[in-house]
Design a protein around this motif. Sequence first.
Motif, PDB file in Angstrom:
ATOM      1  N   SER A 195      17.395 -88.208 -96.826  1.00 53.32           N
ATOM      2  CA  SER A 195      16.963 -87.251 -95.797  1.00 53.32           C
ATOM      3  C   SER A 195      18.160 -86.696 -95.014  1.00 53.32           C
ATOM      4  O   SER A 195      19.107 -87.414 -94.720  1.00 53.32           O
ATOM      5  CB  SER A 195      16.015 -87.950 -94.822  1.00 53.32           C
ATOM      6  OG  SER A 195      15.862 -87.177 -93.663  1.00 53.32           O
TER       7      SER A 195
ATOM      8  N   ALA B 206      17.546 -85.385 -92.051  1.00 52.41           N
ATOM      9  CA  ALA B 206      17.006 -85.310 -90.685  1.00 52.41           C
ATOM     10  C   ALA B 206      18.019 -85.896 -89.713  1.00 52.41           C
ATOM     11  O   ALA B 206      18.772 -86.805 -90.043  1.00 52.41           O
ATOM     12  CB  ALA B 206      15.694 -86.078 -90.597  1.00 52.41           C
TER      13      ALA B 206
ATOM     14  N   PRO C 272      15.427 -89.483 -87.892  1.00 46.60           N
ATOM     15  CA  PRO C 272      14.230 -89.927 -88.612  1.00 46.60           C
ATOM     16  C   PRO C 272      13.710 -91.255 -88.060  1.00 46.60           C
ATOM     17  O   PRO C 272      14.448 -91.983 -87.388  1.00 46.60           O
ATOM     18  CB  PRO C 272      14.725 -90.105 -90.049  1.00 46.60           C
ATOM     19  CG  PRO C 272      16.172 -90.422 -89.902  1.00 46.60           C
ATOM     20  CD  PRO C 272      16.660 -89.747 -88.645  1.00 46.60           C
TER      21      PRO C 272
ATOM     22  N   GLU D 165      11.806 -86.241 -88.340  1.00 48.20           N
ATOM     23  CA  GLU D 165      11.164 -86.617 -89.606  1.00 48.20           C
ATOM     24  C   GLU D 165      10.578 -88.011 -89.473  1.00 48.20           C
ATOM     25  O   GLU D 165      11.180 -88.901 -88.866  1.00 48.20           O
ATOM     26  CB  GLU D 165      12.161 -86.576 -90.766  1.00 48.20           C
ATOM     27  CG  GLU D 165      11.520 -87.022 -92.075  1.00 48.20           C
ATOM     28  CD  GLU D 165      12.150 -86.421 -93.317  1.00 48.20           C
ATOM     29  OE1 GLU D 165      13.343 -86.071 -93.280  1.00 48.20           O
ATOM     30  OE2 GLU D 165      11.417 -86.327 -94.332  1.00 48.20           O
TER      31      GLU D 165
END
Length: 340
Positions: free
Chosen positions: A260, A262, A265, A310
Motif C-alpha cells: 500500500s 497509503a 493505513p 486506508e
Amino acid sequence: MLRIDTVVENIEVGSASVDIIKQAARIIKSGGLVAFPTETVYGLGANALDEAACAKIYEAKGRPGDNPLIVHINEGFELVRLAREVPPGAQALMGAFSPGPLTVILPARPGIFAHGYGDTVAVRLPGNMAARLLIHHAGVPIAAPSANLSGSPSPTTAAHVLADLDGRVDMVLDGGACKHGMESTVVDFTDTVPKILRPGAITQEMIANVIGKVEIAGCGEAAKSPGMKYRHYAPSAKMTLVIGNPASVSVKILELLGQSDAKKPVILVPTGDKALYGEAPIMLLGRRIEEVTANIYAALRRIDELGHDEVFVQGVVESGLGLAVMNRLRKAAGNNVIIV
Ligand code: AMP
Ligand code: MG
C-alpha cells in the motif's frame, strides 16, 4: 438552536429525564425532528403520520427518496392502524422479540404514508426506555431511520449524531452508547415465505425457532428493501475486507499493507487475533462477537477521525450475529472483498 439533553437508562416516573422526553415529544408532535437513542442505533424521528415532518428526515440525512422509513410504535399500539393485515407469523415473531431489535414488514393500510412505502410498512417496537417514553408522550408512531448522514456509519452515540446532523435536527436525546450497536433485523411478511431483508441481533436461528421456515434475501433482491442497495456505513478511507481463517487473513492483510502507498493505513482486528499482526498499526474491535458488533460503527467513524486513509478489515465468522456484522462490512467496503 440545537438542544442536547441527557436521559438516564432506568427512567423513573417524575424524573428529570421524563421532563426532557416530554419536551422532545412536543417537538415531534409539532412536526420537528428529534434524534433519540434506541437499543440498536440512534434514530432520527418525526411524526410518521405527518408527511411534511417525514420529508424533513430525508432532507436532513440526504436520504434517497425511494428508501422507506421504519415506523416505531409503542406497546398497545393497534397494528391495524398501519397494516392491512398482520400474518400469524409476524404476530408470533413480535410476541417473541418485541420490544427489541426486530422490524417486520407488513402490507400497509392504503393512504397512510406518502414517503416511498409503496404498499408495505415497516414496524418496530423498540426496547430502549427513552425511545418508548418518547413514542408514548408523542402519542403518534415515530418514523425513524438511523440518525446519520446517508451513506456514513450508523450512530451509536449522541456525539456521532452531532458529528453528522448538527444544525439539521431540533433536539438530540443523549442516552449513552447503544446496547447492540447494529440496526434491527428486518423480516418481510408480505411474501409467501418470510424473508430476512436485513440481518441483525435477532438471528435466523432465533427466528426459525419461533416461526419455522425463514429465508435470507439474496443480493438480487435488494429492491425489496431499497436501503440495502446503496453504499452504506462507509468511512472516507479506502476500505478492503479480507475473509478467511484468521491466520491466512493476517498474512494477506500484511502483504497488502506492504504494497500500500497509503500515508496512514490501519487494520481492524478482533482483539483475540491481535498477535497475528506484530507491530503493524491496528485498531481492536473487541473479543466476543457482541462486543465487535457494538464497536464496529464507532471504529469505522474513528478511522476518519484519526485521519487514516486506508483500512484493512479482518472479517468475522459469518453466522449468527456475525452475519449482520459481515453484511454491514461488505457494504462499507463497497464490495471490495478478498477471500483467502
Ligand atoms: P435505516 O435507514 O437505518 O432506518 O434502515 C431502514 C431499513 O429498512 C432500510 O434498509 C429500508 O430500506 C428498510 N425498509 C423500511 N421500510 C421498508 C419497507 N416498507 N419495505 C422494505 N424495506 C423497508
Ligand atoms: Mg441507516
